[in-house]
Design an enzyme around this catalytic site. Structure first.
Site, PDB file in Angstrom:
ATOM      1  N   ASN A 182      60.338  49.578  50.296  1.00  0.00           N
ATOM      2  CA  ASN A 182      59.149  50.399  50.567  1.00  0.00           C
ATOM      3  C   ASN A 182      59.131  50.753  52.050  1.00  0.00           C
ATOM      4  O   ASN A 182      58.806  49.919  52.888  1.00  0.00           O
ATOM      5  CB  ASN A 182      57.896  49.592  50.163  1.00  0.00           C
ATOM      6  CG  ASN A 182      56.612  50.317  50.496  1.00  0.00           C
ATOM      7  OD1 ASN A 182      56.629  51.498  50.844  1.00  0.00           O
ATOM      8  ND2 ASN A 182      55.494  49.608  50.383  1.00  0.00           N
ATOM      9  N   TRP A 183      59.494  52.008  52.334  1.00  0.00           N
ATOM     10  CA  TRP A 183      59.598  52.416  53.744  1.00  0.00           C
ATOM     11  C   TRP A 183      58.230  52.691  54.367  1.00  0.00           C
ATOM     12  O   TRP A 183      58.136  52.968  55.560  1.00  0.00           O
ATOM     13  CB  TRP A 183      60.501  53.653  53.859  1.00  0.00           C
ATOM     14  CG  TRP A 183      61.930  53.410  53.462  1.00  0.00           C
ATOM     15  CD1 TRP A 183      62.493  52.191  53.105  1.00  0.00           C
ATOM     16  CD2 TRP A 183      62.993  54.371  53.356  1.00  0.00           C
ATOM     17  NE1 TRP A 183      63.823  52.357  52.807  1.00  0.00           N
ATOM     18  CE2 TRP A 183      64.165  53.675  52.959  1.00  0.00           C
ATOM     19  CE3 TRP A 183      63.073  55.747  53.575  1.00  0.00           C
ATOM     20  CZ2 TRP A 183      65.386  54.324  52.763  1.00  0.00           C
ATOM     21  CZ3 TRP A 183      64.288  56.397  53.382  1.00  0.00           C
ATOM     22  CH2 TRP A 183      65.434  55.690  52.985  1.00  0.00           C
ATOM     23  N   LYS A 184      57.194  52.699  53.558  1.00  0.00           N
ATOM     24  CA  LYS A 184      55.821  52.961  54.044  1.00  0.00           C
ATOM     25  C   LYS A 184      55.797  54.241  54.888  1.00  0.00           C
ATOM     26  O   LYS A 184      56.552  55.164  54.611  1.00  0.00           O
ATOM     27  CB  LYS A 184      55.295  51.744  54.803  1.00  0.00           C
ATOM     28  CG  LYS A 184      55.405  50.474  53.959  1.00  0.00           C
ATOM     29  CD  LYS A 184      54.608  49.321  54.499  1.00  0.00           C
ATOM     30  CE  LYS A 184      54.786  48.119  53.569  1.00  0.00           C
ATOM     31  NZ  LYS A 184      53.948  47.002  53.919  1.00  0.00           N
ATOM     32  N   HIS A 229      49.322  49.880  45.597  1.00  0.00           N
ATOM     33  CA  HIS A 229      49.746  49.019  46.709  1.00  0.00           C
ATOM     34  C   HIS A 229      48.501  48.576  47.477  1.00  0.00           C
ATOM     35  O   HIS A 229      47.546  49.359  47.626  1.00  0.00           O
ATOM     36  CB  HIS A 229      50.704  49.777  47.637  1.00  0.00           C
ATOM     37  CG  HIS A 229      51.333  48.881  48.670  1.00  0.00           C
ATOM     38  ND1 HIS A 229      50.651  48.474  49.783  1.00  0.00           N
ATOM     39  CD2 HIS A 229      52.541  48.289  48.721  1.00  0.00           C
ATOM     40  CE1 HIS A 229      51.442  47.663  50.502  1.00  0.00           C
ATOM     41  NE2 HIS A 229      52.590  47.532  49.874  1.00  0.00           N
ATOM     42  N   GLU A 287      47.798  48.356  50.477  1.00  0.00           N
ATOM     43  CA  GLU A 287      47.389  49.203  51.605  1.00  0.00           C
ATOM     44  C   GLU A 287      46.599  50.422  51.110  1.00  0.00           C
ATOM     45  O   GLU A 287      45.706  50.908  51.792  1.00  0.00           O
ATOM     46  CB  GLU A 287      48.629  49.608  52.424  1.00  0.00           C
ATOM     47  CG  GLU A 287      49.148  48.413  53.228  1.00  0.00           C
ATOM     48  CD  GLU A 287      50.628  48.430  53.542  1.00  0.00           C
ATOM     49  OE1 GLU A 287      51.275  49.478  53.425  1.00  0.00           O
ATOM     50  OE2 GLU A 287      51.143  47.347  53.904  1.00  0.00           O
ATOM     51  N   GLU A 306      52.095  40.802  45.343  1.00  0.00           N
ATOM     52  CA  GLU A 306      52.157  40.860  46.801  1.00  0.00           C
ATOM     53  C   GLU A 306      50.862  40.302  47.378  1.00  0.00           C
ATOM     54  O   GLU A 306      49.869  41.045  47.504  1.00  0.00           O
ATOM     55  CB  GLU A 306      52.322  42.304  47.270  1.00  0.00           C
ATOM     56  CG  GLU A 306      53.594  42.964  46.814  1.00  0.00           C
ATOM     57  CD  GLU A 306      53.999  44.094  47.756  1.00  0.00           C
ATOM     58  OE1 GLU A 306      55.092  44.013  48.324  1.00  0.00           O
ATOM     59  OE2 GLU A 306      53.213  45.027  47.950  1.00  0.00           O
ATOM     60  N   GLY A 364      53.705  42.031  55.666  1.00  0.00           N
ATOM     61  CA  GLY A 364      53.891  42.421  57.054  1.00  0.00           C
ATOM     62  C   GLY A 364      53.484  41.364  58.059  1.00  0.00           C
ATOM     63  O   GLY A 364      53.334  41.657  59.249  1.00  0.00           O
ATOM     64  N   SER A 417      56.810  39.875  53.219  1.00  0.00           N
ATOM     65  CA  SER A 417      57.667  39.227  54.215  1.00  0.00           C
ATOM     66  C   SER A 417      58.956  38.636  53.624  1.00  0.00           C
ATOM     67  O   SER A 417      59.387  37.569  54.028  1.00  0.00           O
ATOM     68  CB  SER A 417      56.882  38.159  54.985  1.00  0.00           C
ATOM     69  OG  SER A 417      55.812  38.767  55.697  1.00  0.00           O
ATOM     70  N   GLY A 470      59.250  45.497  52.381  1.00  0.00           N
ATOM     71  CA  GLY A 470      58.737  46.458  53.352  1.00  0.00           C
ATOM     72  C   GLY A 470      59.602  46.468  54.605  1.00  0.00           C
ATOM     73  O   GLY A 470      60.670  47.084  54.644  1.00  0.00           O
ATOM     74  N   GLY A 471      59.164  45.749  55.609  1.00  0.00           N
ATOM     75  CA  GLY A 471      59.809  45.758  56.930  1.00  0.00           C
ATOM     76  C   GLY A 471      61.327  45.627  56.890  1.00  0.00           C
ATOM     77  O   GLY A 471      62.045  46.397  57.546  1.00  0.00           O
TER      78      GLY A 471
HETATM   79  P1  PGA Z   1      56.654  43.477  53.999  1.00  0.00           P
HETATM   80  O1  PGA Z   1      55.912  44.533  53.048  1.00  0.00           O
HETATM   81  O2  PGA Z   1      57.984  43.151  53.336  1.00  0.00           O
HETATM   82  O3  PGA Z   1      56.820  44.167  55.292  1.00  0.00           O
HETATM   83  O4  PGA Z   1      55.779  42.264  54.072  1.00  0.00           O
HETATM   84  C1  PGA Z   1      55.942  44.431  51.648  1.00  0.00           C
HETATM   85  C2  PGA Z   1      55.152  45.537  51.010  1.00  0.00           C
HETATM   86  O5  PGA Z   1      54.052  45.846  51.470  1.00  0.00           O
HETATM   87  O6  PGA Z   1      55.581  46.140  50.007  1.00  0.00           O
END
Ligand code: PGA
Length: 259
Positions: free
Chosen positions: A11-13, A101, A103, A173, A179, A215, A235-236
């Site tokens: 997930n590149w956000k 998600h 967010e 999640e 994050g 994470s 994500g990251g």
């Molecule tokens: P993260 O994000 O790996 O940076 O914690 C995961 C996500 O929100 O899908």
């Protein structure tokens, strides 16, 4: 046909413009050609404006990576300024969609009703919907994680027919792990993974696909994948080809050995 496969989604956000996105997918292509992953389905979820460029590279260079959208409208078309439809994404080669998600739920007022409408919309058209669920830190500290997750699952999945349910994957999640650099522990992942599988079966899902996200890094992936999840939503660590593929490799090795 019945072989269980790993699933890893990057997930590149809201990161990487289209030039940077092209660069990353090209790097993934080169590295995967050297070391293909035979037991794991890999996808990336770029920002909408990068999808066309990323899909062109995937097609031209025959890269074995699928495309996922980070979000999608629950409506077909029309007066929805700023939204993007499923058909527009599908036309570019997107085959799976993140839905709900945290967010989007937290910062963009995506309510349970909208999550449900979106999930039903995606699965009705036989695309894969990755429903994101997870509890806040407060809920975890009060021991209410299973309750919260069950509510999210029930609210989103109720009313789906059998065929729709086969198109749903769950990404657990926990909000406190996204994050933050603090992933859930092996034990926490194991416990909730079992809980979610049982909950899904009670809701009529025959072969649940459950991912963990929050994470995930090359350092914890090998340990976490052994706790039961089918794979990860990353994500990251998905923003760099090497770290993303190190996670893919951890999943792939686990599937090669034990499943
Ligand atoms: P993260 O994000 O790996 O940076 O914690 C995961 C996500 O929100 O899908």
């Amino acid at each position: 046909m019945s072989e269980r496969r790993g699933v890893v989604i990057g997930n590149w956000k809201m990161n990487l413009d289209y030039v940077e996105a092209v660069h990353l997918i090209q790097q993934l292509g080169v590295l995967l050609r050297h070391e293909p992953s035979s037991h794991t389905d890999i996808s990336v979820a770029p920002p909408f404006v990068d999808l066309r460029s990323v899909s062109s590279v995937i097609e031209a260079e025959r890269i074995d990576v699928g495309m996922c959208a980070q979000h999608v409208s629950a409506f077909d078309a029309g007066a929805h300024t700023g939204e993007v439809s499923l058909r527009m994404c599908a036309r570019l080669g997107v085959t799976s969609f993140l839905v709900g998600h945290s967010e989007r739920r937290t910062h963009y007022a995506m309510t349970d009703d909208v999550v449900k409408a979106t999930l039903h919309h995606v699965t009705r058209q036989s695309h894969v919907a990755v429903l994101c669920v997870g509890e806040t830190l407060d809920a975890r500290e009060e021991g209410r994680q299973e309750h919260v997750v069950m509510d999210q699952l029930t609210s989103a999945l109720t009313g789906m027919d059998r065929d729709q349910l086969t198109h749903v994957q769950i990404a657990y999640e926990p909000l406190w792990a996204i994050g933050t650099g603090r992933s859930a522990t092996a034990e926490e992942v194991r416990e909730i993974d079992v809980f979610i599988r049982e909950a899904l079966m009670s809701l009529g899902v025959e072969r649940p696909v459950v991912l963990y996200g929050g994470s995930v890094t090359p350092d914890n992936a090998a340990d976490l994948i052994r706790q039961g999840p089918d794979g990860f939503l990353v994500g990251g660590a998905s923003l760099k080809a090497e770290s993303f593929l190190a996670i893919v490799r951890a999943v792939d090795d686990c599937y090669a050995e034990t499943r």
